[in-house]
Design a protein around this motif. Structure first.
Motif, short mmCIF file in Angstrom:
data_model
loop_
_atom_site.label_atom_id
_atom_site.label_comp_id
_atom_site.label_asym_id
_atom_site.label_seq_id
_atom_site.Cartn_x
_atom_site.Cartn_y
_atom_site.Cartn_z
N PHE A 1 -4.31 4.56 -16.73
CA PHE A 1 -4.99 5.06 -15.53
C PHE A 1 -5.57 3.92 -14.69
CE2 PHE A 1 -9.05 5.98 -13.49
CZ PHE A 1 -8.57 6.78 -12.45
N LEU A 2 -6.22 2.98 -15.35
CA LEU A 2 -6.79 1.86 -14.61
C LEU A 2 -5.71 1.07 -13.87
CD1 LEU A 2 -9.40 0.58 -17.21
CD2 LEU A 2 -9.89 1.66 -15.01
N LEU A 3 -4.58 0.86 -14.51
CA LEU A 3 -3.49 0.12 -13.88
C LEU A 3 -2.84 0.93 -12.75
CD1 LEU A 3 -1.94 -1.35 -17.14
CD2 LEU A 3 -3.34 -2.57 -15.46
N GLY A 4 -2.61 2.20 -13.00
CA GLY A 4 -2.04 3.05 -11.95
C GLY A 4 -2.98 3.18 -10.76
N GLY A 5 -4.27 3.36 -11.04
CA GLY A 5 -5.25 3.44 -9.96
C GLY A 5 -5.32 2.15 -9.17
N GLU A 6 -5.21 1.02 -9.86
CA GLU A 6 -5.24 -0.26 -9.17
C GLU A 6 -4.04 -0.42 -8.25
OE1 GLU A 6 -7.16 -3.97 -8.38
OE2 GLU A 6 -7.80 -2.07 -9.26
N VAL A 7 -2.87 -0.02 -8.72
CA VAL A 7 -1.67 -0.09 -7.88
C VAL A 7 -1.84 0.78 -6.64
CG1 VAL A 7 0.77 0.55 -7.77
CG2 VAL A 7 -0.10 -0.74 -9.74
N ALA A 8 -2.28 2.02 -6.83
CA ALA A 8 -2.44 2.94 -5.70
C ALA A 8 -3.41 2.39 -4.67
CB ALA A 8 -2.91 4.30 -6.21
N CYS A 9 -4.56 1.90 -5.11
CA CYS A 9 -5.59 1.44 -4.18
C CYS A 9 -5.18 0.15 -3.49
CB CYS A 9 -6.92 1.28 -4.91
SG CYS A 9 -7.62 2.84 -5.49
N ARG A 10 -4.51 -0.75 -4.21
CA ARG A 10 -4.07 -2.00 -3.58
C ARG A 10 -2.98 -1.75 -2.54
NH1 ARG A 10 -4.86 -7.18 -5.55
NH2 ARG A 10 -6.61 -7.35 -7.00
N VAL A 11 -2.03 -0.92 -2.87
CA VAL A 11 -1.02 -0.58 -1.86
C VAL A 11 -1.70 0.14 -0.68
CG1 VAL A 11 1.07 0.75 -1.39
CG2 VAL A 11 0.85 -0.50 -3.54
N GLY A 12 -2.65 0.99 -0.99
CA GLY A 12 -3.40 1.66 0.08
C GLY A 12 -4.12 0.69 0.98
N ASN A 13 -4.76 -0.32 0.40
CA ASN A 13 -5.41 -1.35 1.21
C ASN A 13 -4.40 -2.06 2.12
OD1 ASN A 13 -8.01 -1.00 0.22
ND2 ASN A 13 -7.84 -2.62 -1.33
N ALA A 14 -3.21 -2.30 1.58
CA ALA A 14 -2.21 -3.06 2.32
C ALA A 14 -1.65 -2.31 3.52
CB ALA A 14 -1.06 -3.46 1.38
N VAL A 15 -1.68 -0.99 3.48
CA VAL A 15 -1.10 -0.19 4.57
C VAL A 15 -2.16 0.49 5.44
CG1 VAL A 15 1.04 0.20 3.29
CG2 VAL A 15 -0.81 1.88 3.12
N SER A 16 -3.42 0.28 5.12
CA SER A 16 -4.49 0.91 5.90
C SER A 16 -4.90 0.00 7.07
CB SER A 16 -5.71 1.15 5.00
OG SER A 16 -5.43 2.11 4.02
N PRO A 17 -5.37 0.59 8.18
CA PRO A 17 -5.54 2.02 8.41
C PRO A 17 -4.33 2.70 9.05
CG PRO A 17 -6.54 0.80 10.19
CD PRO A 17 -5.97 -0.22 9.24
N GLY A 18 -3.28 1.93 9.35
CA GLY A 18 -2.16 2.49 10.09
C GLY A 18 -1.44 3.63 9.39
N HIS A 19 -1.37 3.56 8.06
CA HIS A 19 -0.67 4.56 7.27
C HIS A 19 -1.28 5.95 7.49
CE1 HIS A 19 1.78 5.78 3.76
NE2 HIS A 19 0.72 6.43 3.31
N TYR A 20 -2.57 6.05 7.28
CA TYR A 20 -3.25 7.34 7.44
C TYR A 20 -3.25 7.75 8.91
CZ TYR A 20 -6.62 11.01 6.28
OH TYR A 20 -7.25 12.22 6.09
N ALA A 21 -3.47 6.77 9.81
CA ALA A 21 -3.53 7.08 11.24
C ALA A 21 -2.21 7.65 11.75
CB ALA A 21 -3.90 5.83 12.03
N ARG A 22 -1.10 7.29 11.11
CA ARG A 22 0.20 7.82 11.50
C ARG A 22 0.45 9.21 10.91
NH1 ARG A 22 0.90 2.70 12.71
NH2 ARG A 22 2.64 2.05 14.01
N GLY A 23 -0.45 9.68 10.09
CA GLY A 23 -0.33 11.04 9.58
C GLY A 23 0.08 11.15 8.14
N TRP A 24 0.16 10.02 7.41
CA TRP A 24 0.56 10.09 6.00
C TRP A 24 -0.66 10.33 5.11
CZ3 TRP A 24 5.41 10.85 5.14
CH2 TRP A 24 6.36 10.35 6.03
N HIS A 25 -0.56 11.33 4.26
CA HIS A 25 -1.67 11.64 3.35
C HIS A 25 -1.67 10.63 2.22
CE1 HIS A 25 -3.80 14.46 0.36
NE2 HIS A 25 -4.67 13.83 1.11
#
Length: 441
Positions: free
Chosen positions: A128-152
């Motif tokens: 879980f810690l490793l999966g959560g880290e991957v999700a949040c790091r990729v999220g950091n890398a694509v924010s804020p444009g990812h969410y702003a474009r409508g991707w959940h």
């Protein structure tokens, strides 16, 4: 230079539980305890029971517990239903910088796989810690444009995190793990437009299911493109702006994004918690009947998510106006305060009409300023930058336990709440998760 998926694959495969800091291990327990409690609280909700009914005829061997349902499904089907349940009320955890809810799309995949295969609790926490880290790091890398474009972002980055966590749990090599993450980039989906609808449930439910599938395919030799994340036509550029790859690869194993996870005292979007806290504090100085109007100021995300009409429960959970009304009219913001009777309450409805939202770019994400204009002409103002449950003002273990018990009572499984709580705190010493999951079934 290694590509992002390759770096993440090596990080996940090489990571050792023994090297995980004690505080991080404990945070994993807090995350899973909190998410499972949220899932139990909606065990009777039609969104959950319908998902179970739809998945049951297509499920394989019934080996994995469905929270609060006295039922079992195969790992993919169980994780689909459980992820929906954990995230349904927006009561689950949040990584504020990305607004990802890390546990709901990731932990259901790992708990299901571990229950099916008799794997130990420490392996689940580690994955879980490793999966959560991957999700949040990729999220950091694509924010804020990812969410702003409508991707959940919970659904999209959550699928990548679930794939990484499942790969760790299955013992995949670094190369296989990189391919699992890459395969997940082709499956990740979910749109912000659908958040007020049941379609949101589907994309969150798909994240762990797709994560499991990605890991299993990689285990059997399926491959993904090397630059599946940051390539010219990869995940990040297709679904956002130019990715900040350093956010994915920099300081892996040293700076932990999943350690910044936060928990909610209110079943509403995280950016509304400061609004609720401010209104509850101001209520001590001005009762609802003394108020002429309310102005709530916040950043662009607060207004984009919350300046909306309230027509149903989903609207209420992401409404500036409803959050303010609850603070002043009811002085409470529990699960019942966001259900249809509250939406239709004429007193709350009348007060919502007195609330105006205003952009204040200087306020940080998650903060809010509430200004009251009283009927006698006076003005009162309160700014909250660190609401209860935030990184700077965290919920205690005791508060998370109380939240779990409240949710278990709502879901009709309160008799087993204490047993489950004790089990999650001792998860790192459990030889398997089967008995613990069955206590939540």
């Amino acid at each position: 230079m290694a590509y992002a998926a390759e770096t993440l694959g090596r990080f996940v495969a090489d990571s050792r539980w023994e090297d995980m800091p004690p505080a991080l291990r404990h945070e994993a327990k807090r995350s899973i305890l909190n998410a499972v409690g949220c899932g139990l609280g909606v065990a009777r909700d039609p969104a959950v029971t319908t998902a179970l009914a739809v998945m049951r005829p297509f499920s394989g061997a019934p080996e994995c517990t469905v929270l609060g349902q006295s039922a079992k499904l195969d790992p993919m089907a169980a994780s689909f239903v459980n992820a929906i349940a954990c995230n349904l009320l927006d009561y689950d955890d949040t990584h504020l910088n990305t607004v990802i809810h890390p546990t709901s799309p990731i932990a259901p995949a790992l708990l299901a796989l571990a229950e099916q295969r008799g794997l130990p609790g420490a392996a689940v926490l580690h994955a879980f810690l490793l999966g959560g880290e991957v999700a949040c790091r990729v999220g950091n890398a694509v924010s804020p444009g990812h969410y702003a474009r409508g991707w959940h972002i919970t659904s999209t980055c959550g699928a990548l995190g679930a794939a990484a966590g499942a790969a760790k749990l299955l013992g995949l090599t670094a190369e296989q793990t990189a391919h699992a993450i890459g395969i997940a980039t082709s499956q990740a989906g979910g749109t912000v437009e659908n958040l007020p609808s049941a379609a949101k449930n589907v994309s969150v439910g798909n994240a762990p299911r797709h994560g499991i599938l990605s890991a299993l395919l990689a285990q059997q030799g399926y491959k993904a493109a090397p630059r599946s994340i940051e390539g010219p036509l990869g995940f990040a550029r297709a679904m956002g702006d130019v990715p900040m790859v350093e956010e994915i690869t920099g300081g892996l194993g040293e700076r932990w994004e999943i350690a910044r996870n936060t928990y909610k005292p209110y079943p509403a979007g995280i950016v509304f918690h400061a609004v609720i806290d401010a209104c509850l504090a101001l209520r001590a100085e001005a009762p609802a009947e003394a108020i002429d109007s309310v102005t709530v100021a916040g950043d662009a995300l607060l207004l984009a998510r919350g300046d909306r009409a309230v027509n149903n429960e989903r609207d209420a959970r992401v409404s500036i106006h409803h959050s303010a009304a609850l603070g002043f009219v009811r002085a409470s913001a529990g699960v019942a305060d966001f259900e249809m009777p509250a939406v239709l309450d004429p007193v709350l409805s009348a007060f919502r009409a007195r609330v105006t939202a205003r952009l204040e770019p200087a306020l940080p994400r998650g903060a809010a300023t509430v200004t009251l204009r009283l009927k006698d002409g006076r003005e009162l103002t309160r700014t909250v930058t660190d609401p209860i449950g935030s990184e700077a003002n965290p919920m205690s273990d005791a508060a998370l336990e109380a939240k779990f018990r409240d949710n278990a009572a709502i879901g009709g499984v309160s008799a087993r709440a204490d047993e489950a709580i004790a089990g999650f705190w001792a998860l790192d010493g459990a030889g398997s998760v089967g008995r613990l999951m069955e206590s939540c079934g």
